[in-house]
Every structure is written in C-alpha cells, then in structure tokens.
Design a protein around this motif. Structure first.
Motif, short mmCIF file in Angstrom:
data_model
loop_
_atom_site.label_atom_id
_atom_site.label_comp_id
_atom_site.label_asym_id
_atom_site.label_seq_id
_atom_site.Cartn_x
_atom_site.Cartn_y
_atom_site.Cartn_z
N VAL A 4 0.84 -1.19 0.00
CA VAL A 4 0.00 0.00 0.00
C VAL A 4 0.88 1.25 0.00
CG1 VAL A 4 -1.65 1.36 1.33
CG2 VAL A 4 -1.92 -1.11 1.17
N GLN A 5 0.58 2.16 -0.91
CA GLN A 5 1.28 3.44 -0.95
C GLN A 5 0.26 4.54 -0.69
OE1 GLN A 5 3.28 3.35 -4.80
NE2 GLN A 5 5.19 2.77 -3.77
N LEU A 6 0.69 5.53 0.06
CA LEU A 6 -0.20 6.61 0.46
C LEU A 6 0.35 7.94 -0.05
CD1 LEU A 6 -0.70 5.50 4.18
CD2 LEU A 6 -2.14 4.94 2.20
N GLN A 7 -0.55 8.76 -0.56
CA GLN A 7 -0.17 10.07 -1.10
C GLN A 7 -1.05 11.13 -0.45
OE1 GLN A 7 2.30 10.66 -3.49
NE2 GLN A 7 1.96 12.86 -3.26
N ALA A 8 -0.45 11.96 0.38
CA ALA A 8 -1.21 13.00 1.07
C ALA A 8 -1.12 14.31 0.30
CB ALA A 8 -0.68 13.18 2.49
N SER A 9 -2.19 15.09 0.37
CA SER A 9 -2.21 16.39 -0.28
C SER A 9 -3.24 17.29 0.41
CB SER A 9 -2.57 16.25 -1.76
OG SER A 9 -3.86 15.67 -1.91
N GLY A 10 -3.23 18.56 0.04
CA GLY A 10 -4.24 19.48 0.54
C GLY A 10 -3.77 20.49 1.57
N GLY A 11 -2.53 20.40 1.99
CA GLY A 11 -2.02 21.36 2.95
C GLY A 11 -1.87 22.74 2.34
N GLY A 12 -1.63 23.73 3.20
CA GLY A 12 -1.45 25.09 2.73
C GLY A 12 -1.46 26.07 3.87
N LEU A 13 -1.54 27.33 3.49
CA LEU A 13 -1.57 28.42 4.46
C LEU A 13 -2.99 28.94 4.58
CD1 LEU A 13 -0.18 30.58 6.23
CD2 LEU A 13 0.20 31.90 4.13
N VAL A 14 -3.46 29.06 5.82
CA VAL A 14 -4.82 29.52 6.05
C VAL A 14 -4.83 30.38 7.32
CG1 VAL A 14 -5.44 27.47 7.40
CG2 VAL A 14 -7.23 28.75 6.22
N GLN A 15 -5.73 31.31 7.37
CA GLN A 15 -5.88 32.14 8.56
C GLN A 15 -6.64 31.40 9.65
OE1 GLN A 15 -7.72 35.84 7.27
NE2 GLN A 15 -5.70 36.81 7.09
N ALA A 16 -6.40 31.79 10.87
CA ALA A 16 -7.12 31.19 12.00
C ALA A 16 -8.63 31.32 11.76
CB ALA A 16 -6.72 31.88 13.29
N GLY A 17 -9.34 30.25 12.06
CA GLY A 17 -10.77 30.21 11.82
C GLY A 17 -11.15 29.63 10.47
N GLY A 18 -10.17 29.47 9.61
CA GLY A 18 -10.43 28.95 8.28
C GLY A 18 -10.49 27.43 8.24
N SER A 19 -10.59 26.91 7.01
CA SER A 19 -10.76 25.47 6.81
C SER A 19 -9.81 24.96 5.74
CB SER A 19 -12.20 25.16 6.38
OG SER A 19 -13.12 25.54 7.38
N LEU A 20 -9.46 23.70 5.86
CA LEU A 20 -8.71 22.98 4.84
C LEU A 20 -9.20 21.55 4.82
CD1 LEU A 20 -4.94 24.00 5.34
CD2 LEU A 20 -6.36 24.51 3.35
N ARG A 21 -9.08 20.91 3.65
CA ARG A 21 -9.37 19.48 3.58
C ARG A 21 -8.15 18.76 3.05
NH1 ARG A 21 -13.79 16.05 0.03
NH2 ARG A 21 -12.33 16.57 -1.65
N LEU A 22 -7.66 17.84 3.85
CA LEU A 22 -6.54 17.00 3.45
C LEU A 22 -7.07 15.72 2.81
CD1 LEU A 22 -4.18 17.31 6.55
CD2 LEU A 22 -4.42 18.84 4.59
N SER A 23 -6.33 15.23 1.83
CA SER A 23 -6.68 13.98 1.18
C SER A 23 -5.52 13.01 1.29
CB SER A 23 -7.00 14.21 -0.30
OG SER A 23 -8.10 15.08 -0.46
N CYS A 24 -5.85 11.73 1.36
CA CYS A 24 -4.84 10.67 1.38
C CYS A 24 -5.30 9.60 0.41
CB CYS A 24 -4.67 10.12 2.78
SG CYS A 24 -3.51 8.73 2.89
N ALA A 25 -4.66 9.57 -0.75
CA ALA A 25 -5.01 8.59 -1.76
C ALA A 25 -4.18 7.33 -1.55
CB ALA A 25 -4.77 9.17 -3.15
#
Length: 128
Positions: free
Chosen positions: A1-22
């Motif tokens: 099994v190989q895992l590939q994570a993505s979706g990180g970044g810079l965001v202000q406090a109170g904001g949202s992000l969605r990380l993915s792991c394929a």
C-alpha cells in the motif's frame, strides 16, 4: 500500500482545509487509516483514525468538533476536513495505514508505531 497525502497550505485562523490521502494498492476493509501531525520540535501526535470497513472514527480531544475524518471507498481516499483552524494546528500532517480491521482499545489507534504504511507529509500553516 502506498499513500499520497495532499491538501495542505496556508490559512488564517478560523479557516478550513481538507486534506486527502489517496491509497494505491489493494485497500480492503481490513485497514485502519490514521492522520498524525508533527509540529516543529514536537513529537508526532495522533489526530484521527477511521476503520475502513466499518467507518468508526476516533479523534484526539483537541480536534473533536472541528475535524472530521472520512473515507471514499470508490476512490480509495481518506479525508481530513479541518474547520475552525487554530495556530496550534500548524504542523506537517501525515496519513498512515495499518492492516487490521480495528483495535480493541483507543490507545492503539493513537500509537504511531502500530501503523506500517506512511505517506509523505503535507504542511498545514495556520496564521493568527
């Protein structure tokens, strides 16, 4: 099994992000998938886990009510939806997998040494 994570970044406090792991390879119902994070000069910390087959979820207290882990069986992908982000959430986030359907104790989900497969990290930076 190989895992590939993505979706990180810079965001202000109170904001949202969605990380993915394929996940590539034969992901079946006998896997536990987890997200961990590591901030500078700190130990790797458990964030959340999900059982691939049953969809049971587990969270560290500091993210309960703000983060949601989920999986898409058809896409072999696990997600970490992060809302109401705080500067203390800043870290490199890693997805991980272990081939077993579930654990009997919450402490085992939190133990990074249980997980045999790891993706590369994705950096999340939350500015104040």
């Amino acid at each position: 099994v190989q895992l590939q994570a993505s979706g990180g970044g810079l965001v202000q406090a109170g904001g949202s992000l969605r990380l993915s792991c394929a996940a590539s390879g034969n992901i079946v119902s006998s896997y536990v998938m987890g997200w961990f994070r590591q901030a500078p000069r700190k130990e790797r910390q458990f964030v959340a886990a999900i059982t691939w087959g049953g969809g049971s979820t587990y969270y560290v207290d500091s993210v309960k009510g703000r983060f949601t882990i989920s999986r898409d069986n058809g896409k072999n992908t696990v997600y970490l939806q992060m809302n109401s982000l705080k500067p203390e959430d800043t870290a490199v986030y890693y997805c991980a997998a272990v081939r077993r359907p579930a654990y009997s104790d919450y402490s085992q989900y939190r133990d990074y040494s249980q997980y045999g497969h790891w993706g590369q990290g994705t950096l999340v930076t939350v500015s104040s």
